[in-house]
Design a protein around this motif. Structure first.
Motif, PDB file in Angstrom:
ATOM      1  N   ILE A 160       3.332 -71.411 128.509  1.00 40.94           N
ATOM      2  CA  ILE A 160       4.802 -71.453 128.491  1.00 40.94           C
ATOM      3  C   ILE A 160       5.313 -70.221 129.249  1.00 40.94           C
ATOM      4  N   PRO A 161       5.968 -70.426 130.405  1.00 38.78           N
ATOM      5  CA  PRO A 161       6.496 -69.257 131.131  1.00 38.78           C
ATOM      6  C   PRO A 161       7.754 -68.709 130.440  1.00 38.78           C
ATOM      7  N   VAL A 162       7.848 -67.396 130.403  1.00 40.11           N
ATOM      8  CA  VAL A 162       9.025 -66.718 129.849  1.00 40.11           C
ATOM      9  C   VAL A 162       9.721 -66.051 131.024  1.00 40.11           C
ATOM     10  N   VAL A 163      11.021 -66.391 131.246  1.00 44.04           N
ATOM     11  CA  VAL A 163      11.751 -65.849 132.404  1.00 44.04           C
ATOM     12  C   VAL A 163      12.891 -64.963 131.933  1.00 44.04           C
ATOM     13  N   ARG A 164      13.311 -64.094 132.844  1.00 38.78           N
ATOM     14  CA  ARG A 164      14.450 -63.220 132.579  1.00 38.78           C
ATOM     15  C   ARG A 164      15.260 -63.141 133.866  1.00 38.78           C
ATOM     16  N   GLU A 165      16.566 -63.200 133.722  1.00 39.28           N
ATOM     17  CA  GLU A 165      17.439 -63.105 134.891  1.00 39.28           C
ATOM     18  C   GLU A 165      17.683 -61.617 135.174  1.00 39.28           C
ATOM     19  N   VAL A 166      17.509 -61.258 136.421  1.00 38.73           N
ATOM     20  CA  VAL A 166      17.723 -59.846 136.799  1.00 38.73           C
ATOM     21  C   VAL A 166      18.998 -59.736 137.625  1.00 38.73           C
ATOM     22  N   VAL A 167      19.468 -58.548 137.856  1.00 38.93           N
ATOM     23  CA  VAL A 167      20.761 -58.310 138.488  1.00 38.93           C
ATOM     24  C   VAL A 167      20.850 -58.922 139.873  1.00 38.93           C
ATOM     25  N   VAL A 168      19.818 -58.992 140.595  1.00 35.66           N
ATOM     26  CA  VAL A 168      19.875 -59.551 141.921  1.00 35.66           C
ATOM     27  C   VAL A 168      19.989 -61.076 141.884  1.00 35.66           C
ATOM     28  N   LYS A 169      20.087 -61.605 140.737  1.00 42.44           N
ATOM     29  CA  LYS A 169      20.209 -63.044 140.546  1.00 42.44           C
ATOM     30  C   LYS A 169      18.966 -63.769 141.034  1.00 42.44           C
ATOM     31  N   ARG A 170      17.861 -63.163 140.863  1.00 41.79           N
ATOM     32  CA  ARG A 170      16.595 -63.828 141.121  1.00 41.79           C
ATOM     33  C   ARG A 170      15.836 -63.925 139.807  1.00 41.79           C
ATOM     34  N   MET A 171      15.018 -64.916 139.702  1.00 34.45           N
ATOM     35  CA  MET A 171      14.278 -65.105 138.472  1.00 34.45           C
ATOM     36  C   MET A 171      12.941 -64.393 138.559  1.00 34.45           C
ATOM     37  N   LEU A 172      12.651 -63.635 137.544  1.00 34.46           N
ATOM     38  CA  LEU A 172      11.408 -62.891 137.457  1.00 34.46           C
ATOM     39  C   LEU A 172      10.623 -63.442 136.262  1.00 34.46           C
ATOM     40  N   VAL A 173       9.419 -63.925 136.527  1.00 32.24           N
ATOM     41  CA  VAL A 173       8.556 -64.356 135.426  1.00 32.24           C
ATOM     42  C   VAL A 173       7.970 -63.084 134.828  1.00 32.24           C
TER      43      VAL A 173
END
Length: 153
Positions: free
Chosen positions: A96-109
């Motif tokens: 199960i991938p866990v993602v977080r939204e970062v300020v640059v509006k790119r998704m970082l796994v």
């Protein structure tokens, strides 16, 4: 005077004299048997039921599932315009991938959760009480019948 009766004369006197022109009617008799049923008690039985209980140990194997959760750091950005990664399986392991939204509006796994399930057998014993019915049959002789009036026909 005592004279013996004439047997031929007595027999002739009992037979009616038949005129030659009249007919003689002789009755015909027939016996018939009548068969019927009636209930006659010839004996009795007594049933005695008892319930016996006895403990018994049941041994059996139970299965239950245990899971192992392992956190695996990934820290990779999702390519622009790509769909987010979904749940996937590798053998018995669900990822199960866990993602977080970062300020640059790119998704970082950030990390993946690797969950592996396996069955663990455990041996158990339980004491149970089992019941069993026992039936005893006893024949009782019938008392001699008391004399009574004969059945009406």
């Amino acid at each position: 005077m005592n004279t013996p009766p004439n047997p031929a004369a007595g027999a002739a006197s009992r037979i009616p004299e038949v005129a030659t022109d009249a007919s003689l009617v002789v009755p015909v008799i027939e016996e018939q048997a009548v068969v019927r049923r009636e209930v006659v008690e010839t004996g009795r039985v007594r049933l005695t039921k008892t319930v016996e209980e006895h403990p018994e140990t049941l041994n059996f194997t139970l299965l239950h599932d245990e899971v192992q959760v392992e956190r695996v750091p990934v820290n990779q950005f999702v390519a622009d315009g790509a769909t987010l990664p979904g749940v996937r399986y590798e053998g018995d392991t669900m990822i199960i991938p866990v993602v977080r939204e970062v300020v640059v509006k790119r998704m970082l796994v950030v990390e993946e959760l690797h969950i592996t399930k396996h069955e663990v057998p455990t041996q158990e014993s339980h004491q149970v009480v089992l019941r069993q019915e026992m039936v005893q049959v006893t024949r009782e002789p019938l008392a001699p019948p008391t004399p009574g009036p004969p059945p009406a026909s």
